[in-house]
Design a protein around this motif. Structure first.
Motif, PDB file in Angstrom:
ATOM      1  N   THR A  41     -18.145  37.962  76.570  1.00 61.96           N
ATOM      2  CA  THR A  41     -18.540  36.779  77.604  1.00 61.96           C
ATOM      3  C   THR A  41     -19.760  37.211  77.694  1.00 61.96           C
ATOM      4  O   THR A  41     -20.038  37.934  78.263  1.00 61.96           O
ATOM      5  N   THR A  64     -18.354  31.051  71.244  1.00 63.37           N
ATOM      6  CA  THR A  64     -19.504  31.574  71.877  1.00 63.37           C
ATOM      7  C   THR A  64     -18.389  33.035  72.506  1.00 63.37           C
ATOM      8  O   THR A  64     -19.865  33.689  73.067  1.00 63.37           O
ATOM      9  N   HIS A 106     -22.904  34.584  76.201  1.00 62.49           N
ATOM     10  CA  HIS A 106     -23.322  33.674  75.550  1.00 62.49           C
ATOM     11  C   HIS A 106     -22.494  32.346  75.869  1.00 62.49           C
ATOM     12  O   HIS A 106     -21.350  32.036  75.960  1.00 62.49           O
ATOM     13  N   THR A 107     -23.280  30.958  75.817  1.00 66.55           N
ATOM     14  CA  THR A 107     -22.877  29.500  76.456  1.00 66.55           C
ATOM     15  C   THR A 107     -23.214  28.525  75.074  1.00 66.55           C
ATOM     16  O   THR A 107     -22.733  27.312  75.763  1.00 66.55           O
ATOM     17  N   GLN A 108     -24.025  29.057  73.934  1.00 74.04           N
ATOM     18  CA  GLN A 108     -23.986  28.558  73.042  1.00 74.04           C
ATOM     19  C   GLN A 108     -23.782  29.292  71.952  1.00 74.04           C
ATOM     20  O   GLN A 108     -23.323  30.532  71.793  1.00 74.04           O
ATOM     21  N   ASP A 133     -28.678  30.425  72.440  1.00 70.43           N
ATOM     22  CA  ASP A 133     -29.352  30.252  73.995  1.00 70.43           C
ATOM     23  C   ASP A 133     -29.347  31.410  74.337  1.00 70.43           C
ATOM     24  O   ASP A 133     -31.252  31.211  74.627  1.00 70.43           O
ATOM     25  N   SER A 141     -30.073  40.602  78.814  1.00 74.43           N
ATOM     26  CA  SER A 141     -30.355  39.051  78.143  1.00 74.43           C
ATOM     27  C   SER A 141     -31.990  38.583  77.822  1.00 74.43           C
ATOM     28  O   SER A 141     -32.731  38.691  78.705  1.00 74.43           O
ATOM     29  N   LYS A 155     -35.717  27.637  74.737  1.00 74.48           N
ATOM     30  CA  LYS A 155     -34.357  25.930  73.453  1.00 74.48           C
ATOM     31  C   LYS A 155     -34.654  25.978  72.387  1.00 74.48           C
ATOM     32  O   LYS A 155     -33.949  26.011  71.703  1.00 74.48           O
ATOM     33  N   GLY A 191     -12.069  33.863  75.597  1.00 75.49           N
ATOM     34  CA  GLY A 191     -13.203  33.527  76.013  1.00 75.49           C
ATOM     35  C   GLY A 191     -13.056  34.394  77.434  1.00 75.49           C
ATOM     36  O   GLY A 191     -13.563  34.184  78.593  1.00 75.49           O
TER      37      GLY A 191
END
Length: 597
Positions: free
Chosen positions: A565, A545, A567-569, A589, A282, A287, A272
């Protein structure tokens, strides 16, 4: 030559027999050379004594010598070469082997660009102490004073020659005029001070000049010490991250690597952490319809993303920093698990949870049309077709079949595919069915993953398909597989949070084999893996992630070089663009395009 047992091309070094080698002594030396296993030393596979010939069989290095490449190296590249050679020499010295002929012609590159020390033709054995030169042997312009005068030889002798090589790379010239008579060159090495290297940063020049000291005791004591000094000096001159910027695969131990803050030891990188954060674009997908698959067209201009609602979105990524949506393919009624371009880029195959595969004509990406639909019955437990792959020639399509099998389709006429062959299911696929597949670059091997195993099939003869190996090493389900561009390595992703690297250059046991390397670093299930086009880098991603980048130019010595890093999912898919400059990652995400240097 070609090694029949190993089934691979090799290089054969022929040494004359005779009085130089006492009976049995050549075997001792050959075994010692074969025992050295380091990414920057040529690998020795075998040795043969035949009549008056002594043969050493070693890996074929077809990337050329340093002599050919030195004109293209900048100062950072020259220092990276110095670190690679020092790493190989350190490995040899620890095992009691002196090279005694380090020069650009004996430093070769393999096909992946990894530099290797070769030709231990006049190597001397020593047992922790120096040995005496019994005869003047070596290349005059690179010989240490003690090598010329018949003095005591030690690891410092090889460091002197390495110092000459780096001096030459940095300045474009040798310390002493190579056109002089050999006795004059020798006299210069013995007594004439080496001219300071012009135009070279002072910290680096000091390291090189120390290696060129006349007295061996004034040089760095070991190759490891030399590497530490050079790495620190280069870091001071070029800034952090300089090793990565060279683009050369350099395998260093943790102590040396730690001198470059952008390349910390893989074992100490916390998951992480943003070790490397390239510019990124991005793309929010909503969602309710996250991306679960991503694939570049062969020309790199189109990106296909499969979504949760069964649609495929096509993006124009001619300028990956400004992607634009060009179309949506609607034909599936369930989650889109796979979207794969044919090698010529004209056909896109999509697979979904409704047990169907659709072939789309993308000759005109702005107006795609459906060509045909392939339907099968897998059973409710397998949740649809999870993978589909084209053979390298585009004539065959492989997809999971009923009863844990794999079906091969003939696409000579894409509008009317014909089912040609079925691969028998493996017992290891019983609970999950087939989850991932990949063709080798030459099209001769098909890797099929299901459950905890990956089976390799020889599909070179469609009439006689045979299983060649079963790769069993993961403790949980294998989720993805990928071949390296040269076909020598297979990587496997697993829900056990590891990535396996399998060496396919030598024959595998017919029932099972163990991975050559297991990459750890993810804290959750790994769902996707992909190789860069040059094979130097491998990307992996999954439930934690994070997207990890690994240096795998030599699969026996992989190292994690970066963590991306953003992504959050869960990250479900990764893909490199054909030019290797962009990495696409699909997550629950959003979709991210990473702009790699």
């Amino acid at each position: 030559g070609r090694h029949r047992r190993l089934k691979r091309p090799v290089a054969i070094k022929i040494l004359p027999g005779g009085s130089e080698y006492a009976p049995g002594s050549f075997e001792t030396e050959a075994r010692l050379l074969a025992g050295m296993d380091h990414p920057h030393i040529v690998r020795v596979f075998d040795y043969v004594e035949a009549d008056d010939l002594l043969l050493i069989v070693m890996e074929l290095l077809d990337g050329g010598t340093l002599t050919r490449r030195r004109a293209t190296l900048d100062p950072q590249g020259a220092c990276a070469v110095g670190l690679a050679v020092a790493a190989g020499l350190s490995h040899a010295h620890i095992r009691g082997v002196l090279h005694l002929d380090i020069k650009p012609g004996n430093l070769l590159f393999d096909a992946a660009g990894t530099l290797k020390v070769a030709d231990f033709g006049i190597a001397k054995m020593f047992e922790g102490t120096a040995v005496t030169a019994t005869a003047v042997a070596g290349t005059p312009s690179y010989m240490a004073p003690e090598q010329i005068t018949g003095g005591r030889l030690s690891p410092a002798t090889d460091l002197y020659a390495l110092g000459v090589v780096i001096y030459q790379l940095l300045t474009g010239a040798l310390p002493f005029d190579p056109t002089l008579p050999v006795p004059v060159i020798w006299e210069h090495h013995i007594s004439t001070p080496v001219p300071p290297p012009a135009g070279v940063p002072a910290p680096i020049a000091q390291v090189v000049l120390r290696a060129l000291a006349k007295d061996p005791t004034d040089r760095q004591p070991t190759a490891q010490a030399f590497a530490l000094d050079l790495a620190a000096a280069a870091g001071a001159a070029f800034g952090t991250g300089w090793i990565l910027r060279t683009g050369l695969p350099v395998h260093l131990d943790a102590t040396v690597r730690r001198t470059d803050q952008r390349l910390p030891p893989a074992a100490t990188v916390p998951s992480g952490t943003a070790v490397f954060a390239p510019a990124r674009t991005s793309i929010a997908l909503g969602k309710d319809n996250p991306a679960v698959q991503v694939s570049f067209s062969p020309d790199g201009r189109t990106l296909a993303t499969g979504r949760w609602n069964g649609t495929v979105v096509l993006w124009d990524v001619t300028d990956p920093r400004r992607p634009s949506r060009t179309g949506i393919l609607s034909g599936h009624r369930s989650v889109l698990w796979a979207a794969v371009f044919a090698p010529d880029g004209r056909i896109l195959a999509t697979a979904s949870g409704e047990e169907s595969v659709i072939l789309w004509d993308l000759t005109d990406p702005a107006h795609p049309t459906r060509i045909s639909t392939l339907n099968i019955e897998l059973g409710w437990r397998f949740k649809g077709v999870r993978t589909v792959v084209f053979s390298p020639d585009g004539r065959t399509l492989a997809m999971p079949g009923d009863n844990r099998t794999v079906i091969l389709w003939d696409l000579t006429d894409p509008a009317h595919p014909t089912r040609t062959t079925t691969l028998t299911g493996h017992k290891g696929w019983r609970s999950t069915g087939v989850r991932a597949m990949a063709f080798s670059p030459d099209g001769r091997t098909l890797a099929v993953a299901g459950g905890r195993i990956t089976a390799l099939w020889d599909v070179s003869d469609s009439a006689h398909l045979t299983g060649t190996a079963v790769l069993a090493g993961h403790t949980k389900q294998v989720t993805d597989v990928a071949f390296s561009p040269n076909g020598s390595t297979l990587t496997t992703a697993s829900a056990d949070a590891t990535v396996g690297l399998w060496d396919l250059t030598e024959p595998l046991h017919p029932t099972e084999a163990a991975p050559r390397a297991v990459l750890t670093g993810h804290t959750g299930a790994v769902s996707a893996v992909a190789f860069s086009p040059d094979g130097h880098t491998m990307a992996s991603a999954g439930g934690d992630t994070a997207v990890n980048l690994w240096m795998v130019a030599d699969p026996a010595y992989p190292s994690r070089t970066a963590i991306l890093t953003g992504h959050t999912q869960v990250v479900t898919a990764v893909a490199f663009s054909p030019d290797g400059r962009t990495l696409a990652t699909a997550g629950i995400d959003h979709l991210v395009l990473w702009h790699l240097r």
